[in-house]
Scaffold this motif. Structure first.
Motif, short mmCIF file in Angstrom:
data_model
loop_
_atom_site.label_atom_id
_atom_site.label_comp_id
_atom_site.label_asym_id
_atom_site.label_seq_id
_atom_site.Cartn_x
_atom_site.Cartn_y
_atom_site.Cartn_z
N ALA A 1 57.24 27.87 38.28
CA ALA A 1 56.27 27.85 37.18
C ALA A 1 56.70 28.80 36.07
O ALA A 1 57.23 29.88 36.34
N PRO A 2 56.47 28.42 34.81
CA PRO A 2 56.72 29.36 33.71
C PRO A 2 55.67 30.46 33.70
O PRO A 2 54.47 30.19 33.84
N VAL A 3 56.10 31.72 33.55
CA VAL A 3 55.20 32.86 33.66
C VAL A 3 55.49 33.86 32.54
O VAL A 3 56.65 34.21 32.28
N VAL A 4 54.42 34.31 31.90
CA VAL A 4 54.47 35.49 31.03
C VAL A 4 53.70 36.59 31.76
O VAL A 4 52.52 36.41 32.10
N ALA A 5 54.36 37.70 32.04
CA ALA A 5 53.74 38.84 32.71
C ALA A 5 53.48 39.92 31.67
O ALA A 5 54.37 40.23 30.86
N ILE A 6 52.27 40.48 31.68
CA ILE A 6 51.91 41.50 30.69
C ILE A 6 51.38 42.73 31.40
O ILE A 6 50.45 42.64 32.21
N ASP A 7 51.97 43.88 31.08
CA ASP A 7 51.46 45.16 31.58
C ASP A 7 50.52 45.72 30.52
O ASP A 7 50.96 46.26 29.50
N ALA A 8 49.21 45.58 30.74
CA ALA A 8 48.21 46.07 29.79
C ALA A 8 47.61 47.39 30.23
O ALA A 8 46.60 47.83 29.68
N ASP A 9 48.23 48.02 31.23
CA ASP A 9 47.79 49.33 31.69
C ASP A 9 48.65 50.39 31.01
O ASP A 9 49.88 50.26 30.97
N LEU B 1 58.45 39.31 30.38
CA LEU B 1 57.65 40.51 30.59
C LEU B 1 57.36 41.17 29.24
O LEU B 1 58.27 41.39 28.44
N MET B 2 56.08 41.46 29.01
CA MET B 2 55.67 42.20 27.82
C MET B 2 54.82 43.39 28.27
O MET B 2 54.12 43.32 29.28
N VAL B 3 54.88 44.48 27.49
CA VAL B 3 54.13 45.69 27.85
C VAL B 3 53.42 46.22 26.63
O VAL B 3 53.90 46.09 25.50
N THR B 4 52.26 46.83 26.85
CA THR B 4 51.54 47.44 25.73
C THR B 4 52.30 48.64 25.19
O THR B 4 52.24 48.94 24.01
N GLY B 5 52.99 49.33 26.07
CA GLY B 5 53.65 50.58 25.73
C GLY B 5 52.83 51.75 26.24
O GLY B 5 51.60 51.68 26.34
N PRO B 6 53.49 52.84 26.58
CA PRO B 6 52.79 54.00 27.14
C PRO B 6 52.06 54.79 26.07
O PRO B 6 52.29 54.63 24.87
N PHE B 7 51.15 55.64 26.51
CA PHE B 7 50.46 56.57 25.63
C PHE B 7 51.38 57.76 25.42
O PHE B 7 51.75 58.44 26.37
#
Length: 326
Positions: A29-37, A121-127
């Motif tokens: 399956a096609p998947v976009v994974a996002i780290d929103a933490d 994979l996409m990430v919000t980015g750290p604080f």
């Protein structure tokens, strides 16, 4: 299909979201994974080393690009500066698909190889230190919310989001953006209290919620969760030698994950897939508008100097019928 993993800090939500992502990828399956933490752990859980994870481009640092792409030629949005995290799409907005290329993927997404398959994979980015005292983590996760607001996704394609810990997800309308929310709960009073809080909030918005019991050590833990959670308890997960090897940086091939845990992941897949027939794009769009109006009156109008209610296109309904126009 849009799927969220939530739970208190340390519950194991990132580990379980990464296992589910691997399960989907193994099926093709096609998947976009996002780290929103803001505590960015999804990359390492998917097998990246610390240096690779640190080099992932942060969505929060590319918010201007994201806004400029998504607003397109929408005449109701006069500039990217007047877009906030809840701004809904309308006629002329650019929408995004799971599989189709777009500038947001080019700038923010990176492929991660998983046993022969790959996910974006996409990430919000750290604080960061520069954020201290002048920003909150919602300025980071707002990029994810905008992305989800403009996403047209179909069956058998997936966005899996590792959300912020605890009940922080309710600080915006992002918790209503998902077809299924999996809450990871330990067999403790604190784990159950996070479930009850989430259940209370989510029930007002028709959010589909199921619980994954994690870190169980015996029948007493299982009986505790069954008594406290009832029918919302979908599956339970115990100790995993495969996960322990992953945490040591030496993961075996995914096909060697314990059979009991493979069955649990398949149960998650079936529960998420079953929500497809209950999709209600009109309700989804109404909820976007509801939270946009709340944010506009609460802080957005003052922050931007504009009447953000005027961004709402009353004739627009997001949905798969728009896929051909994306």
């Amino acid at each position: 299909m849009k799927i969220a993993f939530v739970g208190k800090g340390g519950s194991g939500k990132t580990t379980l979201s990464s296992l589910f992502i691997r399960h989907l990828a193994a099926s093709g399956a096609p998947v976009v994974a996002i780290d929103a933490d803001i505590n960015q752990h999804l990359g390492p859980a998917l097998g990246l080393d610390e240096s690779e994870a640190a080099e992932l481009p942060a969505m929060g640092e590319r918010l201007s690009l994201i806004k400029n792409h998504l607003r397109g030629s929408n005449p109701r949005i006069t500039s990217a500066e007047t877009m906030i995290k809840t701004t809904p799409p309308g006629e002329g907005s650019r929408l995004v698909r799971i599989c189709d290329p777009n500038p947001i993927y080019d700038a923010c997404a990176r492929p991660v190889e998983l046993d022969g398959g790959a996910v974006r994979l996409m990430v919000t980015g750290p604080f960061t230190d520069s954020d201290l005292g002048v920003a909150c983590y919602h300025s980071k996760t707002g990029a994810v919310e905008l992305f989800l607001n403009h996403l047209v996704d179909g069956r058998d394609e997936y966005v899996v989001v590792d959300m912020t810990a605890g009940s922080d997800s309710f600080a915006s309308g992002m918790f209503t953006r998902f077809d299924m929310t999996f809450l990871v709960a330990e067999p403790t009073r604190r784990g159950v209290s996070v479930y009850r809080q989430y259940k209370e909030y989510a029930s007002d918005y028709g959010v589909a919620l199921k619980v994954i019991g994690n870190k169980l050590r015996g029948d007493d833990d299982l009986d505790f969760l069954r008594a406290e959670i009832g029918d919302d308890l979908l599956v339970t997960v115990g100790h995993s030698d495969w996960v322990r090897a992953l945490e040591k940086g030496r993961p075996p091939r995914f096909e060697h994950l314990e059979e009991s845990n493979r069955r649990a992941l398949h149960a998650l897949y079936e529960a998420a897939d079953a929500t497809y027939e209950r999709r209600d794009w009109e309700r989804y769009t109404r909820q976007m508008v509801h939270f946009h109006l709340k944010n506009a009156s609460g802080w957005g109008n003052e922050r931007t100097g504009a009447d953000l209610a005027s961004q709402i296109d009353p004739d627009f309904v997001l949905g798969e019928q728009l896929a051909a126009a994306v």
